[in-house]
Design an enzyme around this catalytic site. Structure first.
Site, short mmCIF file in Angstrom:
data_model
loop_
_atom_site.label_atom_id
_atom_site.label_comp_id
_atom_site.label_asym_id
_atom_site.label_seq_id
_atom_site.Cartn_x
_atom_site.Cartn_y
_atom_site.Cartn_z
N GLU A 95 0.83 -1.20 0.00
CA GLU A 95 0.00 0.00 0.00
C GLU A 95 0.86 1.25 0.00
O GLU A 95 0.61 2.20 -0.76
CB GLU A 95 -0.92 0.01 1.21
CG GLU A 95 -1.81 1.26 1.27
CD GLU A 95 -2.45 1.50 2.62
OE1 GLU A 95 -3.56 2.05 2.66
OE2 GLU A 95 -1.83 1.14 3.65
N TRP A 124 -8.38 -0.96 0.18
CA TRP A 124 -9.20 0.16 -0.31
C TRP A 124 -10.43 -0.30 -1.09
O TRP A 124 -11.19 0.54 -1.59
CB TRP A 124 -8.35 1.07 -1.20
CG TRP A 124 -7.42 1.94 -0.41
CD1 TRP A 124 -6.13 1.68 -0.07
CD2 TRP A 124 -7.75 3.21 0.17
NE1 TRP A 124 -5.60 2.71 0.67
CE2 TRP A 124 -6.58 3.66 0.83
CE3 TRP A 124 -8.89 4.00 0.19
CZ2 TRP A 124 -6.54 4.89 1.50
CZ3 TRP A 124 -8.84 5.21 0.85
CH2 TRP A 124 -7.68 5.65 1.50
N TYR A 180 -4.35 10.11 -0.82
CA TYR A 180 -2.97 10.19 -0.37
C TYR A 180 -1.90 10.42 -1.45
O TYR A 180 -1.28 11.48 -1.51
CB TYR A 180 -2.61 8.92 0.41
CG TYR A 180 -3.39 8.76 1.68
CD1 TYR A 180 -3.03 9.46 2.82
CD2 TYR A 180 -4.50 7.92 1.74
CE1 TYR A 180 -3.75 9.33 4.01
CE2 TYR A 180 -5.22 7.78 2.92
CZ TYR A 180 -4.84 8.48 4.05
OH TYR A 180 -5.57 8.36 5.21
N ARG A 198 12.98 23.53 9.18
CA ARG A 198 11.78 23.14 9.92
C ARG A 198 10.59 22.94 8.98
O ARG A 198 9.44 22.96 9.41
CB ARG A 198 11.46 24.22 10.97
CG ARG A 198 12.53 24.35 12.04
CD ARG A 198 12.15 25.35 13.12
NE ARG A 198 12.17 26.72 12.64
CZ ARG A 198 13.24 27.53 12.70
NH1 ARG A 198 14.37 27.08 13.22
NH2 ARG A 198 13.16 28.77 12.26
N CYS A 239 -6.57 10.25 6.70
CA CYS A 239 -6.52 10.10 8.16
C CYS A 239 -5.09 10.38 8.65
O CYS A 239 -4.89 11.21 9.52
CB CYS A 239 -6.95 8.70 8.56
SG CYS A 239 -8.69 8.36 8.17
N ARG A 276 -5.50 12.71 12.04
CA ARG A 276 -6.69 13.42 12.52
C ARG A 276 -7.71 12.44 13.09
O ARG A 276 -8.48 12.75 13.98
CB ARG A 276 -7.33 14.21 11.38
CG ARG A 276 -7.86 13.30 10.28
CD ARG A 276 -8.80 13.97 9.32
NE ARG A 276 -9.29 12.99 8.35
CZ ARG A 276 -10.40 12.29 8.46
NH1 ARG A 276 -11.20 12.46 9.51
NH2 ARG A 276 -10.75 11.41 7.55
N SER A 277 -7.73 11.22 12.53
CA SER A 277 -8.69 10.19 12.91
C SER A 277 -7.99 8.84 12.85
O SER A 277 -7.29 8.56 11.87
CB SER A 277 -9.88 10.21 11.94
OG SER A 277 -10.78 9.15 12.20
N ASP A 331 -8.47 4.62 13.69
CA ASP A 331 -9.08 3.36 14.10
C ASP A 331 -7.96 2.52 14.72
O ASP A 331 -7.13 1.96 14.01
CB ASP A 331 -9.69 2.68 12.87
CG ASP A 331 -10.21 1.27 13.14
OD1 ASP A 331 -10.02 0.77 14.26
OD2 ASP A 331 -10.79 0.68 12.21
N LEU A 380 -11.84 3.41 19.12
CA LEU A 380 -12.16 2.01 18.89
C LEU A 380 -13.65 1.91 18.56
O LEU A 380 -14.48 2.55 19.22
CB LEU A 380 -11.87 1.16 20.12
CG LEU A 380 -10.39 0.98 20.48
CD1 LEU A 380 -10.26 0.48 21.91
CD2 LEU A 380 -9.71 0.01 19.52
N ALA A 436 -15.26 -0.32 9.14
CA ALA A 436 -16.34 0.66 9.05
C ALA A 436 -16.13 1.53 7.82
O ALA A 436 -15.08 2.16 7.68
CB ALA A 436 -16.37 1.53 10.30
#
Length: 318
Positions: free
Chosen positions: A74, A96, A138, A180, A200, A220-221, A223, A262, A317
């Site tokens: 992936e 996917w 992505y 930076r 994510c 950000r999110s 699982d 979760l 999900a």
């Protein structure tokens, strides 16, 4: 409440305990929330994990089997900039597939299985072109972030080639290691509504300390049960590839999570995994140094010292 195995709380304990401690915290103390999928989650906000990647170490979980070759395929696919699942399906990678499959089922009314849908994607180029594309997810943002230029009064046109953030990152690490601005960003606000799933693992930042390359991944999110094991591997792999290409030693991977959750229907997996203790020291060897970060192949990677405990599965999900 989970019956966790005994573990030491000193700095010498297995690094995987960080993951298990986070899982336990979420499951036992997390805020129960209604989420986009309708399944429901328990969630915490602002989590952090740290992993030392020296001497080939990798954050590859041992308390369940993580298919690191699938995760690697992936990641290499991301580096191509491709956004169609056909190449993944041809390699047997179904990470996917569920999103285009769901879209196809709703549009066609056909109760096709994932296996049959994936096989059709591989066999039929026209079908793949129509139903297999995920939008500018992505890899598209990483290696071809769109750039627009004036095309007349009040008009703009997109340049044929966008910004290759990964190529620019390699050059900046080589030439201005103290910068930076060693960042790869996936959160293109203007194109979020065109994506099957907004990114994510959205932001990667790197830091050179002496001859060591450190990396930070912000999600950000997350699982934690299904996604995070792959995300940790992908972040560490990215750092390892960059280090090799830039003649640096792998340092520390810092992972940070926003909404870290979760799913409520993952209870069997969570309880089973929390009853296990980490063991072993998986290590990654990169067997070849290609000319470019974009030229790695799956055959270039070898994992040793990995003897995971039994596979644990749960529904994705969508």
């Amino acid at each position: 409440m989970s019956n966790a195995p005994h573990r030491n709380n000193d700095s010498s304990r297995h690094p995987e305990w960080q993951y298990l401690d986070l899982m336990r915290q979420i499951w036992e103390q997390g805020d129960e929330r209604v989420d986009r999928t309708g399944i429901g989650t328990r969630s915490v906000f602002g989590a952090q994990l740290r992993f030392d990647l020296a001497d080939g170490q990798m954050p590859l979980l041992t308390t369940k089997r993580v298919f690191w070759k699938t995760a690697t395929r992936e990641f290499l696919w991301f580096l191509t900039g491709n956004t169609n699942i056909r190449e993944l399906c041809a390699q047997g990678v179904q990470i996917w597939t569920d999103w285009p499959l769901d879209k196809y089922r709703k549009a066609s009314g056909e109760a096709i299985t994932r296996e049959a849908f994936s096989a059709r994607i591989v066999a039929d180029a026209a079908f793949a072109a129509q139903w297999g594309d995920l939008g500018p997810v992505y890899g598209k943002q990483w290696v071809n972030w769109p750039v627009y230029e004036p095309a007349g009064e009040g008009l703009f046109r997109q340049r044929p080639a966008g910004v290759n953030q990964v190529a620019d990152l390699v050059e900046s690490l080589r030439n201005t290691p103290g910068s930076r601005r060693h960042i790869v960003e996936g959160w293109n606000v203007a194109e979020l509504d065109q994506m099957a799933l907004p990114p994510c693992h959205k932001t990667y930042q790197f830091h050179v300390s002496g001859n060591r390359l450190n990396g930070l991944l912000y999600q950000r999110s997350c699982d934690v049960a299904l996604g995070l094991p792959f995300n940790l591997w992908g972040g560490a792999l990215f750092l390892r590839l960059l280090a090799q290409q830039c003649d640096l030693e792998p340092g520390e991977l810092v992972w940070m999570g926003g909404d870290t959750h979760l799913y409520l229907n993952h209870s069997e997996l969570v309880e089973a995994q929390l009853a296990r203790a980490p063991e072993g020291e998986p290590r990654l060897s990169i067997l070849r140094r290609p000319e470019s970060i974009f030229d790695y192949r799956i055959e270039d990677f070898e994992v040793t010292g990995y003897a995971p405990q039994g596979q644990l599965s749960a529904p994705v999900a969508v």
